[in-house]
Design a protein around this motif. Sequence first.
Motif, PDB file in Angstrom:
ATOM      1  N   GLY A  54       0.786  -1.224   0.000  1.00  0.00           N
ATOM      2  CA  GLY A  54       0.000   0.000   0.000  1.00  0.00           C
ATOM      3  C   GLY A  54       0.814   1.267   0.000  1.00  0.00           C
ATOM      4  N   THR A  55       2.109   1.150   0.207  1.00  0.00           N
ATOM      5  CA  THR A  55       2.973   2.326   0.191  1.00  0.00           C
ATOM      6  C   THR A  55       4.393   1.887  -0.116  1.00  0.00           C
ATOM      7  OG1 THR A  55       3.705   4.258   1.455  1.00  0.00           O
ATOM      8  CG2 THR A  55       3.363   2.242   2.695  1.00  0.00           C
ATOM      9  N   SER A  56       5.191   2.812  -0.570  1.00  0.00           N
ATOM     10  CA  SER A  56       6.598   2.516  -0.844  1.00  0.00           C
ATOM     11  C   SER A  56       7.386   2.514   0.449  1.00  0.00           C
ATOM     12  CB  SER A  56       7.176   3.569  -1.795  1.00  0.00           C
ATOM     13  OG  SER A  56       6.461   3.560  -3.005  1.00  0.00           O
ATOM     14  N   GLU A  57       8.518   1.841   0.436  1.00  0.00           N
ATOM     15  CA  GLU A  57       9.335   1.709   1.633  1.00  0.00           C
ATOM     16  C   GLU A  57       9.678   3.073   2.219  1.00  0.00           C
ATOM     17  OE1 GLU A  57      10.252   0.354  -1.291  1.00  0.00           O
ATOM     18  OE2 GLU A  57      10.141  -1.800  -0.994  1.00  0.00           O
ATOM     19  N   LEU A  58       9.448   3.201   3.520  1.00  0.00           N
ATOM     20  CA  LEU A  58       9.827   4.355   4.321  1.00  0.00           C
ATOM     21  C   LEU A  58       9.106   5.644   3.966  1.00  0.00           C
ATOM     22  CD1 LEU A  58      13.686   3.707   4.487  1.00  0.00           C
ATOM     23  CD2 LEU A  58      11.914   2.937   6.076  1.00  0.00           C
ATOM     24  N   HIS A  59       8.064   5.581   3.144  1.00  0.00           N
ATOM     25  CA  HIS A  59       7.285   6.774   2.815  1.00  0.00           C
ATOM     26  C   HIS A  59       6.081   6.865   3.740  1.00  0.00           C
ATOM     27  CE1 HIS A  59       9.007   8.060  -1.163  1.00  0.00           C
ATOM     28  NE2 HIS A  59       9.690   6.965  -0.860  1.00  0.00           N
ATOM     29  N   ARG A  60       5.644   8.083   3.974  1.00  0.00           N
ATOM     30  CA  ARG A  60       4.480   8.305   4.826  1.00  0.00           C
ATOM     31  C   ARG A  60       3.205   7.830   4.149  1.00  0.00           C
ATOM     32  NH1 ARG A  60       5.412  14.406   7.066  1.00  0.00           N
ATOM     33  NH2 ARG A  60       7.450  14.002   7.998  1.00  0.00           N
ATOM     34  N   ALA A  61       2.263   7.426   4.965  1.00  0.00           N
ATOM     35  CA  ALA A  61       0.930   7.067   4.495  1.00  0.00           C
ATOM     36  C   ALA A  61      -0.051   7.414   5.601  1.00  0.00           C
ATOM     37  CB  ALA A  61       0.859   5.583   4.162  1.00  0.00           C
ATOM     38  N   ARG A  62      -1.238   7.850   5.221  1.00  0.00           N
ATOM     39  CA  ARG A  62      -2.234   8.264   6.203  1.00  0.00           C
ATOM     40  C   ARG A  62      -3.486   7.413   6.069  1.00  0.00           C
ATOM     41  NH1 ARG A  62      -1.628  13.994   7.425  1.00  0.00           N
ATOM     42  NH2 ARG A  62      -2.736  13.380   9.292  1.00  0.00           N
ATOM     43  N   VAL A  91      -4.574   2.534  -9.021  1.00  0.00           N
ATOM     44  CA  VAL A  91      -4.530   3.201  -7.718  1.00  0.00           C
ATOM     45  C   VAL A  91      -3.585   4.396  -7.768  1.00  0.00           C
ATOM     46  CG1 VAL A  91      -3.800   2.937  -5.307  1.00  0.00           C
ATOM     47  CG2 VAL A  91      -5.246   1.198  -6.374  1.00  0.00           C
ATOM     48  N   ASN A  92      -2.399   4.227  -8.339  1.00  0.00           N
ATOM     49  CA  ASN A  92      -1.438   5.326  -8.397  1.00  0.00           C
ATOM     50  C   ASN A  92      -1.956   6.474  -9.270  1.00  0.00           C
ATOM     51  OD1 ASN A  92       0.361   4.028  -6.679  1.00  0.00           O
ATOM     52  ND2 ASN A  92       1.430   3.022  -8.356  1.00  0.00           N
ATOM     53  N   GLU A  93      -2.659   6.145 -10.346  1.00  0.00           N
ATOM     54  CA  GLU A  93      -3.244   7.175 -11.201  1.00  0.00           C
ATOM     55  C   GLU A  93      -4.307   7.971 -10.433  1.00  0.00           C
ATOM     56  OE1 GLU A  93      -4.922   7.387 -15.701  1.00  0.00           O
ATOM     57  OE2 GLU A  93      -5.681   5.733 -14.471  1.00  0.00           O
ATOM     58  N   SER A  94      -5.134   7.276  -9.669  1.00  0.00           N
ATOM     59  CA  SER A  94      -6.158   7.948  -8.864  1.00  0.00           C
ATOM     60  C   SER A  94      -5.513   8.868  -7.832  1.00  0.00           C
ATOM     61  CB  SER A  94      -7.038   6.908  -8.171  1.00  0.00           C
ATOM     62  OG  SER A  94      -7.968   7.522  -7.325  1.00  0.00           O
ATOM     63  N   TRP A  95      -4.464   8.385  -7.178  1.00  0.00           N
ATOM     64  CA  TRP A  95      -3.774   9.230  -6.199  1.00  0.00           C
ATOM     65  C   TRP A  95      -3.157  10.452  -6.870  1.00  0.00           C
ATOM     66  CZ3 TRP A  95      -1.160   4.613  -3.304  1.00  0.00           C
ATOM     67  CH2 TRP A  95      -2.010   4.166  -2.294  1.00  0.00           C
ATOM     68  N   ASP A  96      -2.594  10.298  -8.057  1.00  0.00           N
ATOM     69  CA  ASP A  96      -2.045  11.445  -8.776  1.00  0.00           C
ATOM     70  C   ASP A  96      -3.130  12.488  -9.039  1.00  0.00           C
ATOM     71  OD1 ASP A  96       0.605  10.719  -8.906  1.00  0.00           O
ATOM     72  OD2 ASP A  96       0.553  10.118 -11.013  1.00  0.00           O
ATOM     73  N   GLN A  97      -4.293  12.031  -9.487  1.00  0.00           N
ATOM     74  CA  GLN A  97      -5.401  12.949  -9.776  1.00  0.00           C
ATOM     75  C   GLN A  97      -5.857  13.685  -8.525  1.00  0.00           C
ATOM     76  OE1 GLN A  97      -8.253  10.320 -11.586  1.00  0.00           O
ATOM     77  NE2 GLN A  97      -7.163  10.282 -13.545  1.00  0.00           N
ATOM     78  N   LYS A  98      -5.726  13.047  -7.378  1.00  0.00           N
ATOM     79  CA  LYS A  98      -6.124  13.655  -6.101  1.00  0.00           C
ATOM     80  C   LYS A  98      -4.958  14.370  -5.422  1.00  0.00           C
ATOM     81  CE  LYS A  98      -9.468   9.974  -5.343  1.00  0.00           C
ATOM     82  NZ  LYS A  98      -9.764   8.782  -4.546  1.00  0.00           N
ATOM     83  N   LYS A  99      -3.800  14.384  -6.084  1.00  0.00           N
ATOM     84  CA  LYS A  99      -2.578  15.002  -5.552  1.00  0.00           C
ATOM     85  C   LYS A  99      -2.133  14.388  -4.224  1.00  0.00           C
ATOM     86  CE  LYS A  99      -3.002  19.215  -8.163  1.00  0.00           C
ATOM     87  NZ  LYS A  99      -2.996  18.535  -9.383  1.00  0.00           N
ATOM     88  N   ILE A 100      -2.324  13.079  -4.114  1.00  0.00           N
ATOM     89  CA  ILE A 100      -1.881  12.333  -2.933  1.00  0.00           C
ATOM     90  C   ILE A 100      -0.499  11.782  -3.231  1.00  0.00           C
ATOM     91  CG2 ILE A 100      -2.317  10.295  -1.496  1.00  0.00           C
ATOM     92  CD1 ILE A 100      -5.333  10.763  -2.111  1.00  0.00           C
ATOM     93  N   LYS A 101       0.457  12.096  -2.390  1.00  0.00           N
ATOM     94  CA  LYS A 101       1.841  11.660  -2.595  1.00  0.00           C
ATOM     95  C   LYS A 101       2.060  10.307  -1.942  1.00  0.00           C
ATOM     96  CE  LYS A 101       3.784  16.191  -3.172  1.00  0.00           C
ATOM     97  NZ  LYS A 101       4.830  17.130  -2.783  1.00  0.00           N
ATOM     98  N   GLN A 102       1.546   9.302  -2.602  1.00  0.00           N
ATOM     99  CA  GLN A 102       1.691   7.936  -2.116  1.00  0.00           C
ATOM    100  C   GLN A 102       1.723   7.022  -3.327  1.00  0.00           C
ATOM    101  OE1 GLN A 102      -0.922   6.962   1.124  1.00  0.00           O
ATOM    102  NE2 GLN A 102      -0.764   4.767   0.769  1.00  0.00           N
ATOM    103  N   ARG A 103       2.430   5.914  -3.227  1.00  0.00           N
ATOM    104  CA  ARG A 103       2.520   4.938  -4.309  1.00  0.00           C
ATOM    105  C   ARG A 103       2.319   3.546  -3.746  1.00  0.00           C
ATOM    106  NH1 ARG A 103       1.625   8.325  -7.545  1.00  0.00           N
ATOM    107  NH2 ARG A 103       3.115   9.283  -8.938  1.00  0.00           N
ATOM    108  N   CYS A 104       1.600   2.727  -4.512  1.00  0.00           N
ATOM    109  CA  CYS A 104       1.494   1.312  -4.169  1.00  0.00           C
ATOM    110  C   CYS A 104       2.258   0.527  -5.226  1.00  0.00           C
ATOM    111  CB  CYS A 104       0.042   0.860  -4.092  1.00  0.00           C
ATOM    112  SG  CYS A 104      -0.807   0.748  -5.667  1.00  0.00           S
ATOM    113  N   LYS A 105       2.537  -0.722  -4.921  1.00  0.00           N
ATOM    114  CA  LYS A 105       3.246  -1.558  -5.892  1.00  0.00           C
ATOM    115  C   LYS A 105       2.859  -3.011  -5.690  1.00  0.00           C
ATOM    116  CE  LYS A 105       7.481  -2.281  -3.269  1.00  0.00           C
ATOM    117  NZ  LYS A 105       8.936  -2.206  -3.319  1.00  0.00           N
TER     118      LYS A 105
END
Length: 122
Positions: A54-62, A91-105
Amino acid sequence: MELKTDLLNLKSARWTVTLDMCRDRRSAMKYTVRIQNMDPVPHEYLSKIAILYGTSELHRARDSNSFTCELGRLVRSRRTPPYIVDIPGKVNESWDQKKIKQRCKLDYVEVGNNWKSFLWPS
């Protein structure tokens, strides 16, 4: 790795794992994770395990923008379940559209088309 080993004991044809651990450095709580020495996953199981992070290593997530929430929106917005290999891109495309700085993989081992037609959830 311990989770993978535990799942392998279930003797399933395939395993999928979704990991969504929200973390924010503003928190005053400190966590320690102890990792035990483990044997490697047997070769014959490597192509049968897929893990959605649900998130990249060591990156913040809320919690407010969690992967679990976004994945739920994706699944509910469709008539059919998504292919597991398409989930990170959507999911990453949706977060980009919402300007959420998070990535899943997605972490999986490809052998031919072993995961291409796997629907999530299955």
